[in-house]
Scaffold this motif. Structure first.
Motif, PDB file in Angstrom:
ATOM      1  N   GLY A 171       0.827  -1.205   0.000  1.00  0.00           N
ATOM      2  CA  GLY A 171       0.000   0.000   0.000  1.00  0.00           C
ATOM      3  C   GLY A 171       0.859   1.252   0.000  1.00  0.00           C
ATOM      4  N   GLY A 172       1.030   1.868  -1.158  1.00  0.00           N
ATOM      5  CA  GLY A 172       1.802   3.102  -1.242  1.00  0.00           C
ATOM      6  C   GLY A 172       3.296   2.907  -1.326  1.00  0.00           C
ATOM      7  N   ILE A 173       3.743   1.717  -1.729  1.00  0.00           N
ATOM      8  CA  ILE A 173       5.184   1.441  -1.773  1.00  0.00           C
ATOM      9  C   ILE A 173       5.640   1.297  -3.218  1.00  0.00           C
ATOM     10  N   ALA A 174       6.451   2.231  -3.653  1.00  0.00           N
ATOM     11  CA  ALA A 174       6.996   2.187  -5.015  1.00  0.00           C
ATOM     12  C   ALA A 174       8.413   2.738  -5.057  1.00  0.00           C
ATOM     13  N   SER A 175       9.041   2.864  -3.894  1.00  0.00           N
ATOM     14  CA  SER A 175      10.388   3.435  -3.822  1.00  0.00           C
ATOM     15  C   SER A 175      11.174   2.776  -2.708  1.00  0.00           C
ATOM     16  N   GLY A 176      12.490   2.953  -2.770  1.00  0.00           N
ATOM     17  CA  GLY A 176      13.337   2.416  -1.719  1.00  0.00           C
ATOM     18  C   GLY A 176      13.127   3.098  -0.389  1.00  0.00           C
ATOM     19  N   ARG A 177      12.817   4.393  -0.421  1.00  0.00           N
ATOM     20  CA  ARG A 177      12.545   5.122   0.828  1.00  0.00           C
ATOM     21  C   ARG A 177      11.302   4.573   1.513  1.00  0.00           C
ATOM     22  N   ALA A 178      10.258   4.285   0.723  1.00  0.00           N
ATOM     23  CA  ALA A 178       9.041   3.710   1.297  1.00  0.00           C
ATOM     24  C   ALA A 178       9.318   2.314   1.845  1.00  0.00           C
ATOM     25  N   LYS A 287       6.503   8.055 -12.836  1.00  0.00           N
ATOM     26  CA  LYS A 287       6.729   9.015 -13.922  1.00  0.00           C
ATOM     27  C   LYS A 287       7.043   8.373 -15.264  1.00  0.00           C
ATOM     28  N   ALA A 288       7.233   7.050 -15.301  1.00  0.00           N
ATOM     29  CA  ALA A 288       7.607   6.428 -16.567  1.00  0.00           C
ATOM     30  C   ALA A 288       7.260   4.946 -16.567  1.00  0.00           C
ATOM     31  N   VAL A 289       7.042   4.416 -17.759  1.00  0.00           N
ATOM     32  CA  VAL A 289       6.895   2.974 -17.961  1.00  0.00           C
ATOM     33  C   VAL A 289       8.294   2.403 -18.160  1.00  0.00           C
ATOM     34  N   LYS A 290       8.675   1.424 -17.366  1.00  0.00           N
ATOM     35  CA  LYS A 290      10.019   0.870 -17.475  1.00  0.00           C
ATOM     36  C   LYS A 290       9.998  -0.639 -17.225  1.00  0.00           C
ATOM     37  N   PRO A 291      11.068  -1.345 -17.548  1.00  0.00           N
ATOM     38  CA  PRO A 291      11.097  -2.792 -17.349  1.00  0.00           C
ATOM     39  C   PRO A 291      10.943  -3.169 -15.879  1.00  0.00           C
ATOM     40  N   ALA A 292      10.352  -4.330 -15.637  1.00  0.00           N
ATOM     41  CA  ALA A 292      10.156  -4.790 -14.256  1.00  0.00           C
ATOM     42  C   ALA A 292      11.488  -4.911 -13.519  1.00  0.00           C
ATOM     43  N   ALA A 293      12.519  -5.342 -14.226  1.00  0.00           N
ATOM     44  CA  ALA A 293      13.837  -5.463 -13.582  1.00  0.00           C
ATOM     45  C   ALA A 293      14.340  -4.109 -13.104  1.00  0.00           C
ATOM     46  N   SER A 294      14.043  -3.054 -13.853  1.00  0.00           N
ATOM     47  CA  SER A 294      14.458  -1.709 -13.437  1.00  0.00           C
ATOM     48  C   SER A 294      13.675  -1.246 -12.215  1.00  0.00           C
ATOM     49  N   GLU A 302      17.760   2.529  -4.085  1.00  0.00           N
ATOM     50  CA  GLU A 302      17.319   3.649  -3.250  1.00  0.00           C
ATOM     51  C   GLU A 302      17.178   3.221  -1.800  1.00  0.00           C
ATOM     52  N   PHE A 303      16.730   1.996  -1.572  1.00  0.00           N
ATOM     53  CA  PHE A 303      16.631   1.449  -0.207  1.00  0.00           C
ATOM     54  C   PHE A 303      17.999   1.456   0.471  1.00  0.00           C
ATOM     55  N   GLU A 304      18.993   0.945  -0.230  1.00  0.00           N
ATOM     56  CA  GLU A 304      20.346   0.886   0.337  1.00  0.00           C
ATOM     57  C   GLU A 304      20.901   2.287   0.579  1.00  0.00           C
ATOM     58  N   GLN A 305      20.674   3.208  -0.355  1.00  0.00           N
ATOM     59  CA  GLN A 305      21.179   4.568  -0.196  1.00  0.00           C
ATOM     60  C   GLN A 305      20.482   5.279   0.944  1.00  0.00           C
ATOM     61  N   ALA A 306      19.162   5.099   1.034  1.00  0.00           N
ATOM     62  CA  ALA A 306      18.400   5.745   2.104  1.00  0.00           C
ATOM     63  C   ALA A 306      18.839   5.223   3.469  1.00  0.00           C
ATOM     64  N   ARG A 307      19.125   3.940   3.511  1.00  0.00           N
ATOM     65  CA  ARG A 307      19.600   3.349   4.787  1.00  0.00           C
ATOM     66  C   ARG A 307      20.936   3.961   5.203  1.00  0.00           C
ATOM     67  N   LYS A 308      21.828   4.178   4.248  1.00  0.00           N
ATOM     68  CA  LYS A 308      23.124   4.790   4.553  1.00  0.00           C
ATOM     69  C   LYS A 308      22.955   6.253   4.971  1.00  0.00           C
TER      70      LYS A 308
END
Length: 311
Positions: A171-178, A287-294, A302-308
């Motif tokens: 629910g509302g998760i689409a980023s590493g920060r979330a 903001k964009a349509v991109k491959p699932a792997a991306s 972003e998760f790893e960077q946000a954690r640091k």
């Protein structure tokens, strides 16, 4: 990362793709699994024969673990269950129904079972039914949703404190920060819907995908609470629902409006006016349509960077 979720599913990243109607076929599920997450085939929009076909194609397309999302509210559920058993599916996510009905049967067949809930009450019932993990989904999510309108921020810690089995946040998760926020609240994995719904491998219509990535904050709304709550982009179809509810429409009246293949019309066929455009609030961040792997790579990095940055 290794935790109870990655170990349970034998995956690299604790990122699960939601099993969404008209979006989650074998192409999307296999792409997510090949990228290190857990892909799910969405059985909700499939006949038993079509589900069997998608499972067999997914087996061919990936050697990695994948699963099937099985909404329990449909009349042909027993046929779907038999397909899962026949095809020896290893992972099943159940939703929109009572987990006690089928969990024991699935577990007897050696299947890992996860159930989607929108409240602590139902999380405890799912744990009692014997599921291996829980998806706790806040009302920000698209698709079928909770009447209580409990947000992910409030739901995850409540569920994590109440149960002993692993919790997957949705629910509302689409980023590493979330994702990092969800982990801070007690989750050990995340289920991502909207970002994968508009990925290249999603079977949704390209017009629907484009509408989602153009969506602005406040353009989605939770509606149809008399039936099964669903979050939609506001359009002519939604206005019909709103007018009917304002005029005191019964649940049966609303069923008649919804039952005209509206979700297929909107998501699969790209009818932006008369279709049911199911998507989460987080669509405003896409903001964009991109491959699932991306999608997976971007979330994880972003998760790893946000954690640091925090620690």
């Amino acid at each position: 990362m290794q935790n109870r979720i990655t170990q349970l599913f034998n995956i690299q990243y604790p990122i699960i793709q939601a099993g969404m109607v008209w979006c989650s076929g074998w192409r999307l599920a296999s792409a997510v699994s090949n990228a290190g997450g857990l892909g799910l085939i969405g059985a909700g929009s499939m006949s038993a024969d079509l589900l069997r076909e998608h499972i067999q194609k997914c087996i061919t397309a990936t050697s990695k673990p994948f699963g099937v999302n099985l909404p329990l509210l449909y009349a042909h559920i027993d046929q779907h269950i038999q397909v899962l058993l026949d095809e020896k599916v290893k992972i099943v996510f159940t939703s929109a129904g009572n987990p006690a009905t089928y969990t024991a049967r699935l577990k007897e067949a050696g299947i890992t079972v996860v159930h989607v809930v929108s409240s602590t009450k139902f999380a405890l019932k799912a744990q009692q039914a014997g599921v291996d993990a829980i998806v706790a989904e806040g009302f920000e999510a698209g698709g079928h949703n909770g009447r209580e309108e409990t947000t992910t921020l409030c739901l995850i810690p409540s569920v994590a404190d109440a149960v002993s089995i692993p919790v997957i946040a949705a629910g509302g998760i689409a980023s590493g920060r979330a994702m990092l926020a969800a982990f801070a609240l007690g989750a050990e994995g995340v289920q991502v819907g909207s970002a994968f719904a508009v990925s290249e491998e999603s079977s949704a219509h390209h017009i629907f995908k484009q509408r989602v990535v153009e969506a602005l904050e406040g353009e989605t709304i939770l509606t149809l609470k008399q039936l099964t709550p669903v979050r939609l982009i506001k359009n002519n179809f939604y206005e019909q629902i709103k007018k009917a509810e304002t005029n005191g429409a019964s649940a049966e009246d609303l069923k008649n409006i919804v039952s005209k293949g509206r979700s297929k019309k909107g998501i699969f066929e790209g009818d932006l006016n008369e279709g049911e455009l199911e998507i989460g609030q987080v669509s405003a961040q896409l903001k964009a349509v991109k491959p699932a792997a991306s999608v997976i790579t971007d979330i994880w990095e972003e998760f790893e960077q946000a954690r640091k940055n925090i620690f």
